[in-house]
Scaffold this motif. Structure first.
Motif, PDB file in Angstrom:
ATOM      1  N   TYR A  67       0.809  -1.229   0.000  1.00 53.84           N
ATOM      2  CA  TYR A  67       0.000   0.000   0.000  1.00 53.84           C
ATOM      3  C   TYR A  67       0.840   1.276   0.000  1.00 53.84           C
ATOM      4  O   TYR A  67       0.292   2.367  -0.021  1.00 53.84           O
ATOM      5  CB  TYR A  67      -1.033   0.010   1.131  1.00 53.84           C
ATOM      6  CG  TYR A  67      -0.503  -0.228   2.533  1.00 53.84           C
ATOM      7  CD1 TYR A  67       0.289   0.711   3.171  1.00 53.84           C
ATOM      8  CD2 TYR A  67      -0.828  -1.397   3.215  1.00 53.84           C
ATOM      9  CE1 TYR A  67       0.764   0.491   4.442  1.00 53.84           C
ATOM     10  CE2 TYR A  67      -0.349  -1.630   4.504  1.00 53.84           C
ATOM     11  CZ  TYR A  67       0.441  -0.681   5.101  1.00 53.84           C
ATOM     12  OH  TYR A  67       0.907  -0.905   6.356  1.00 53.84           O
ATOM     13  N   ASN A  68       2.162   1.121   0.024  1.00 55.13           N
ATOM     14  CA  ASN A  68       3.005   2.309  -0.057  1.00 55.13           C
ATOM     15  C   ASN A  68       3.170   2.696  -1.526  1.00 55.13           C
ATOM     16  O   ASN A  68       4.241   2.630  -2.102  1.00 55.13           O
ATOM     17  CB  ASN A  68       4.355   2.036   0.595  1.00 55.13           C
ATOM     18  CG  ASN A  68       5.239   3.261   0.587  1.00 55.13           C
ATOM     19  OD1 ASN A  68       4.752   4.373   0.369  1.00 55.13           O
ATOM     20  ND2 ASN A  68       6.525   3.072   0.802  1.00 55.13           N
TER      21      ASN A  68
ATOM     22  N   GLY B 119      -2.171   4.174  -2.419  1.00 50.72           N
ATOM     23  CA  GLY B 119      -2.220   4.129  -0.963  1.00 50.72           C
ATOM     24  C   GLY B 119      -2.162   5.528  -0.368  1.00 50.72           C
ATOM     25  O   GLY B 119      -2.909   5.864   0.560  1.00 50.72           O
TER      26      GLY B 119
ATOM     27  N   LEU C  54      -4.947   7.422   1.836  1.00 51.68           N
ATOM     28  CA  LEU C  54      -4.656   7.962   3.162  1.00 51.68           C
ATOM     29  C   LEU C  54      -4.996   9.453   3.218  1.00 51.68           C
ATOM     30  O   LEU C  54      -5.548   9.943   4.214  1.00 51.68           O
ATOM     31  CB  LEU C  54      -3.179   7.741   3.502  1.00 51.68           C
ATOM     32  CG  LEU C  54      -2.722   8.252   4.866  1.00 51.68           C
ATOM     33  CD1 LEU C  54      -3.534   7.604   5.975  1.00 51.68           C
ATOM     34  CD2 LEU C  54      -1.240   7.967   5.082  1.00 51.68           C
TER      35      LEU C  54
ATOM     36  N   LEU D  66      -1.413   1.077  11.632  1.00 51.78           N
ATOM     37  CA  LEU D  66      -2.210   2.052  10.892  1.00 51.78           C
ATOM     38  C   LEU D  66      -2.693   3.171  11.820  1.00 51.78           C
ATOM     39  O   LEU D  66      -2.790   4.321  11.413  1.00 51.78           O
ATOM     40  CB  LEU D  66      -3.410   1.380  10.208  1.00 51.78           C
ATOM     41  CG  LEU D  66      -3.091   0.395   9.081  1.00 51.78           C
ATOM     42  CD1 LEU D  66      -4.313   0.184   8.197  1.00 51.78           C
ATOM     43  CD2 LEU D  66      -1.932   0.849   8.230  1.00 51.78           C
TER      44      LEU D  66
ATOM     45  N   MET E 197       0.146   5.370  11.989  1.00 50.46           N
ATOM     46  CA  MET E 197       0.356   6.064  10.718  1.00 50.46           C
ATOM     47  C   MET E 197      -0.429   7.385  10.711  1.00 50.46           C
ATOM     48  O   MET E 197       0.081   8.422  10.321  1.00 50.46           O
ATOM     49  CB  MET E 197      -0.103   5.150   9.576  1.00 50.46           C
ATOM     50  CG  MET E 197      -0.108   5.783   8.209  1.00 50.46           C
ATOM     51  SD  MET E 197      -0.490   4.557   6.939  1.00 50.46           S
ATOM     52  CE  MET E 197      -2.273   4.428   7.105  1.00 50.46           C
TER      53      MET E 197
ATOM     54  N   ILE F 148       3.086   6.749   5.557  1.00 51.23           N
ATOM     55  CA  ILE F 148       2.671   5.454   5.012  1.00 51.23           C
ATOM     56  C   ILE F 148       3.900   4.593   4.741  1.00 51.23           C
ATOM     57  O   ILE F 148       3.851   3.356   4.878  1.00 51.23           O
ATOM     58  CB  ILE F 148       1.787   5.642   3.742  1.00 51.23           C
ATOM     59  CG1 ILE F 148       0.852   4.444   3.565  1.00 51.23           C
ATOM     60  CG2 ILE F 148       2.625   5.836   2.498  1.00 51.23           C
ATOM     61  CD1 ILE F 148      -0.180   4.648   2.482  1.00 51.23           C
TER      62      ILE F 148
END
Lengths: 295, 419
Positions: free
Chosen positions: B221-222, B226, B230, B384, B387, B402
């Protein structure tokens, strides 16, 4: 056989007969698990599978874990902020309460009440006090006089003192009682002598009261340091959704152990953390015992 | 005298043997699950039905508080005690298989091809080669709960269908006091609740990404998708006109229950507790899609499996019981009693269930749901949570934050899959 023993030997036999039960109890309930925990700290175990040897792996992991060092620092922050504050507060309260006659018993009860309250219930009530508007008590008060909101728990700097405050408050009652007992134990003749010599209250306090309270102070310091080093229930209940958060700002060592063991099921790593905590407690207690003995 | 004794002993033995013979004709198997009122009640009904159909089998159910569950199972099975059929969270399967606590389901009664076809696709996480290790009775998914009273008050006709509409609706529902403090949120937020699932399997996919690759062993997801996901998420409470606040009224579900939140994303298991809230009029809608109509959802489930303790006739009885609790009939009972969704489209997608006002959006969500294979759910959730905290409390950028989360989660997964 028994008949042939000397009186001294008979005494020893009886002493051990009576001691057998507590010794057995301590062996099974205390010493065996302690030894086992030390053993597990050198193994990997997820509660389900076999235990496998890991050597020093868990300790190396601990050393390289930034969260552990953060948690280590937090644990000592709880100790270094909590102990002096509760010591001074409880002494000031006890010192003045001791001089007070009016409603003495009632006031003493008020101070003692939080000590008897369940930590879980107290932590939840304070947790709600700390919320923002529209439900938080403190922030509602601030909002009603037009002051901007303070983030108590959702802040990396305010959270630890905010969690510590109710923990200090809860322990206060007990320490006040101990201090008052200590104050009462000081012979009045010293005070009478001081009065005859005509010295001021400050000299009386620093030359008579405090030196003679030393055993009491040492006891309270030992007792409350162990308490703050093991702090768990207040932190856990005030931050249940994000245990030890935000960003590990409030996480003490015991909470990290709990999380590793019962959420991560990494028993070996958790046991290694336990051994470290055990060592810290041992060292702190030994230092303080030494201070006691030099009396 | 001696002969008398011998006679006694002999009589004793024969009667004991007779007792054993009796016991053998009626097989008794044990079923374990964690304690949750509705689940226990539903299972009692299932056991009653099963025993009526199979008079030679008795099923005894034991339940524990959730906190002790894993420890007790782990201690009991290797000791030859404990359950023949056990309930476990799908995320624990690997651990149970590795510890040899459960055995695969027999391929003749549970052919993999048939199960692949009959069950919702996310159940395939329980498959290893040609055999299934475990099967669920019910599954859970996410949906958007909304407060009908607040919608009416703000003059909004219905729940938002897209993410853009979600933001507009939320803005219309948000109320602030004269100092600008939020007193009612448009939508609740908090990675500590269900939002981390919404982020992983919902938003990241909807923004064009894939949260994990390599069978959930590699964090993915980076990526631009992603970061966009976010930013969309944090914009709800860090944007110019926030429509929500992290930790508002302590917990998202508390704010929604108290009628101080317009919308709330949560799982089907929340239905029961909302049903009992007086004065709350609420509805359910599917999670909002993107402008292009991309939908994505998260589902999770508890499964049942046969333990390694079950052998011989107990094994046969356990398999029979497994067959029954994964049948269409059992799933309907589970839906009616517990409110958890059927694991098979044949039951879930019936006219009545799929169009049900409350269950419908959840059940429809299942057809586009993914199941995250967690190594340690609470630790992965925590990453998360942090994050978002790094962005909110330390002012870090979405891209940097992230990246840290992805790296930490990869380290966690690597360690888990290493042995």
């Amino acid at each position: 056989m028994y008949r042939n023993l000397t009186i001294r030997q008979k005494q020893i036999v009886w002493a051990w007969a009576f001691l057998a039960l507590p010794v057995l109890f301590y062996g099974v309930i205390r010493f065996y698990p302690t030894g086992n925990a030390i053993l597990i700290s050198f193994q990997n175990w997820n509660l389900l599978g076999d235990r496998t040897w890991a050597g020093l792996e868990n300790y190396q992991k601990l050393w390289n874990d930034p969260v552990f060092w953060k948690v280590f620092a937090n644990t000592f922050l709880y100790l270094l902020i909590g102990t002096p504050i509760s010591l001074i507060l409880s002494f000031v309260i006890a010192y003045h309460l001791d001089k007070l006659r009016f409603m003495h018993g009632f006031l003493r009860m008020l101070y003692f009440l939080p000590f008897m309250t369940s930590a879980v219930a107290m932590a939840w009530v304070w947790r709600w006090f700390y919320q923002g508007v529209p439900i938080g008590l403190f922030n509602n008060l601030l909002a009603s006089v037009g002051i901007s909101q303070i983030e108590f728990l959702n802040s990396t700097t305010n959270a630890l003192p905010a969690v510590l405050a109710p923990a200090v408050w809860a322990g206060l009652g007990f320490q006040v009682i101990i201090f008052m007992a200590g104050l009462r134990a000081i012979p009045t003749s010293y005070y009478e002598a001081a009065k005859i010599d005509g010295v001021g209250w400050w000299t009386v306090l620093t030359q008579i009261t405090l030196p003679l309270l030393r055993p009491t102070i040492v006891f309270i310091v030992v007792f409350s340091s162990i308490g703050f080093l093991r702090i768990f229930d207040h932190v856990f209940n005030m931050t249940t959704n994000n245990p030890g958060g935000p960003l590990n700002a409030t996480k003490p060592l015991v909470l990290m152990i709990y999380d590793t063991a019962f959420n991560g099921f990494d028993m070996g790593y958790a046991a290694a953390q336990t051994v470290v905590l055990f060592t810290i407690l041992l060292i702190v207690s030994l230092i303080q015992l030494r201070l006691l003995r030099s009396d | 005298m001696k002969t008398h004794l011998k006679g006694f002993a002999l009589a004793g033995l024969t009667s004991a043997a007779a007792l054993f013979a009796n016991a053998a004709s009626a097989v008794e198997i044990e079923y374990w699950q964690y304690f949750f009122d509705a689940r226990v009640e539903a299972m009692e009904q299932l056991i009653e039905n099963f025993e009526a159909a199979n008079p030679d089998i008795t099923v005894t159910m034991t339940h524990f508080p959730y906190a002790d569950y894993r420890t007790k199972v782990a201690a009991a099975i290797p000791a030859g005690e404990g359950p023949d059929v056990v309930q476990l969270f799908y995320g624990w399967l690997n651990d149970y298989v590795e510890a040899e606590l459960i055995q695969p389901l027999p391929a003749d009664t549970f052919p993999a091809a048939k199960i692949d076809e009959e069950f919702f696709p996310m159940v395939q996480a329980m498959k290893d080669g040609d055999a299934y290790w475990a099967l669920p009775t019910a599954v859970r998914s996410l949906a958007l709960f909304y407060n009908e009273r607040l919608f009416e008050e703000a003059g909004i006709d219905g729940p938002p269908a897209t993410l853009d509409e979600l933001m507009e609706t939320a803005a219309a529902l948000t109320k602030t006091d004269s100092a600008g403090n939020i007193t009612q949120v448009g939508i609740t937020a908090g990675m500590t609740a269900q939002d981390h699932h919404w982020f992983r399997e919902g938003l990241v996919r909807q923004f064009g990404g894939e949260p994990y690759t390599d069978d959930y062993q590699t964090v993915n997801y980076n990526t631009e998708a992603g970061i966009a996901a976010l930013e969309f998420y944090t914009n709800m409470f860090m944007g110019e006109n926030p429509v929500t606040a992290i930790g508002f009224m302590d917990e998202p579900q508390a704010a929604f229950k108290a009628g101080r939140a317009g919308m709330h994303i949560d799982g089907s298991f929340r239905i029961g507790s909302l049903d009992n809230t007086r004065g709350l009029k609420w509805g359910v809608a599917e999670l909002p899609a993107t402008a292009d109509g991309v939908q994505s959802n998260y589902s999770s489930y508890w499964v049942n499996a046969v333990t390694t303790k079950a052998e011989g006739e107990k094994y046969d009885a356990a398999v029979k019981f497994m067959e029954y609790i994964t049948s269409d009939e059992a799933m309907q009972i589970w839906l009616d009693v517990v409110g958890e969704l059927p694991a098979k489209p044949s039951v879930g997608m019936t006219e009545a269930n799929a169009n049900d006002e409350i269950f419908g959006p959840f059940i429809r969500g299942l057809s586009y749901a993914n199941t995250t294979k967690f190594a340690n759910e609470s630790a992965q959730r925590q990453l998360l949570v942090e994050m978002v905290e790094r962005m909110q409390l330390e002012g870090m950028s979405a891209a940097d934050s992230i990246a840290i989360a992805a790296q930490a989660e990869q380290a966690l997964l690597d360690e888990y899959y290493a042995d």
